[in-house]
Scaffold this motif. Structure first.
Motif, short mmCIF file in Angstrom:
data_model
loop_
_atom_site.label_atom_id
_atom_site.label_comp_id
_atom_site.label_asym_id
_atom_site.label_seq_id
_atom_site.Cartn_x
_atom_site.Cartn_y
_atom_site.Cartn_z
N LEU A 256 0.92 -1.15 -0.05
CA LEU A 256 0.02 -0.01 -0.03
C LEU A 256 0.93 1.25 0.07
CD1 LEU A 256 -2.90 1.42 0.05
CD2 LEU A 256 -2.46 0.88 2.52
N GLU A 257 1.95 1.26 0.99
CA GLU A 257 2.76 2.56 0.83
C GLU A 257 3.39 2.68 -0.43
OE1 GLU A 257 5.94 4.11 4.09
OE2 GLU A 257 6.56 2.24 3.03
N TRP A 258 3.94 1.61 -0.81
CA TRP A 258 4.55 1.77 -2.34
C TRP A 258 3.80 2.16 -3.36
CZ3 TRP A 258 9.43 2.09 -3.45
CH2 TRP A 258 9.93 2.05 -4.79
N GLU A 259 2.64 1.66 -3.47
CA GLU A 259 1.55 2.06 -4.55
C GLU A 259 1.04 3.52 -4.40
OE1 GLU A 259 0.57 0.28 -7.39
OE2 GLU A 259 2.31 -0.92 -6.51
N ARG A 260 0.81 4.07 -3.14
CA ARG A 260 0.51 5.37 -2.82
C ARG A 260 1.90 6.23 -3.26
NH1 ARG A 260 -3.71 7.27 -0.05
NH2 ARG A 260 -2.72 8.75 0.71
N GLY A 261 2.90 5.87 -2.94
CA GLY A 261 4.11 6.70 -3.61
C GLY A 261 4.13 6.68 -5.10
N LYS A 262 3.75 5.91 -5.60
CA LYS A 262 3.76 5.73 -7.38
C LYS A 262 2.18 6.47 -7.50
CE LYS A 262 3.55 1.57 -9.03
NZ LYS A 262 2.71 0.42 -9.58
N ALA A 263 1.34 6.80 -6.88
CA ALA A 263 0.30 7.72 -7.01
C ALA A 263 0.62 9.24 -6.93
CB ALA A 263 -1.12 7.47 -6.21
N TRP A 264 1.60 9.37 -6.07
CA TRP A 264 2.00 10.81 -5.92
C TRP A 264 2.71 11.25 -7.00
CZ3 TRP A 264 -1.18 13.56 -3.64
CH2 TRP A 264 -1.77 13.10 -2.18
#
Length: 301
Positions: A256-264
């Motif tokens: 989740l953290e990794w994908e949210r970093g991708k989102a930003w």
């Protein structure tokens, strides 16, 4: 070509006049314009040790002064807190000589920005970057939380901006594919994680590199509390797949953290391509490259 509709012109002779009038102790120091690719400030060197930064967009004097003061406070808070050098605040200048806004002076940090010395394949750089992010996260927020309107809070709050980006990018990018990615990314939940201290803009132009290693960090005035995943934009703006995995492993990021970093990173990159399509080729290319990395990432399949 100007990058912003309300962009100010800052000439070397203007800087010379401002420095001589407001800081007479620096009258003997040469003034040199820096051909940087930044989008917020025009930067001029004062001698060998100082850098003057002039906001590029026209704004209210008092709001600009408050912004610069908050930048100086954030810069002061970060100095010496990691093993990587950062600029130190020196002085705040006032409007004059035809320039309408306050401006700031900080120490000059030597080095080559990652725009000009690409560290994307360096595993050692990825470990350095992970060490930096870890050090930032470990600092005390002193009870502060994200209070801005930009990146670092709620992903879905950027829906309107993303729609603007998609509309302006139709002749530049594969917008249907990018829309599908955003449909997925925008739904990523924040979870119960608390804000942590973050650089908040880890892009190539703010990173100094030497021999494939992280040598310093620039533009640290945005240092503050934000979504812990925000500084992971650096994984997509700076690293190729192998070193990107090194960064993730070093930080121990869950999915989740990794994908949210991708989102930003996606939100930021989408705004760079169309907005700077002609006025700032370096920023445009950075946005395109980051989107290409995101499109190639198999976890989105």
């Amino acid at each position: 070509m100007k990058m912003h509709a309300n962009q100010l012109t800052v000439l070397p002779e203007t800087v010379r006049a401002l420095v001589d009038e407001q800081f007479p102790e620096w009258r003997s120091l040469p003034i040199r314009s820096i051909a940087a690719q930044g989008t917020v400030n025009a930067v001029f060197r004062i001698g060998d040790r100082l850098a003057a930064r002039f906001p590029l967009e026209s704004a209210d004097i008092e709001s600009t002064r408050r912004w610069l003061e908050s930048e100086m406070e954030a810069t002061r808070e970060l100095v010496g807190r990691t093993r990587f050098p950062t600029p130190e605040p020196v002085a705040l200048g006032e409007p004059g000589a035809g320039y309408p806004l306050p401006w700031s002076v900080q120490t000059w940090l030597p080095g080559i920005v990652a725009d000009n010395e690409d560290p994307g394949e360096s595993h050692a750089f990825a470990r350095d970057l992970a060490d930096l992010i870890g050090d930032l996260r470990a600092m005390d927020t002193r009870g502060r939380t994200f209070a801005g309107t930009g990146r670092g809070g709620d992903l879905q709050a950027h829906d309107a901006w993303m729609e603007t980006c998609f509309r302006h990018s139709e002749q530049l990018l594969d917008v249907p594919s990018l829309r599908r990615i955003w449909v997925t990314l925008r739904e990523l939940p924040r979870g119960a994680v608390k804000d942590v201290m973050s650089h908040c803009d880890l892009i190539p132009g703010n990173v100094l590199v030497s021999a494939g290693r992280l040598a310093g960090i620039l533009d640290v005035g945005g240092f503050g509390p934000a979504d812990p995943s925000l500084d992971l934009v650096s994984a997509w703006h700076l690293l190729e797949a192998g070193p990107r995995q090194v960064l993730r492993d070093h930080l121990g990021c869950d999915d989740l953290e990794w994908e949210r970093g991708k989102a930003w990173a996606f939100v930021q990159a989408m705004g760079l391509v169309w907005y700077y399509v002609e006025s700032n080729p370096t920023m445009r290319r950075m946005g395109q490259r980051s989107l290409e990395r995101i499109l190639a990432d198999k976890s989105l399949a």
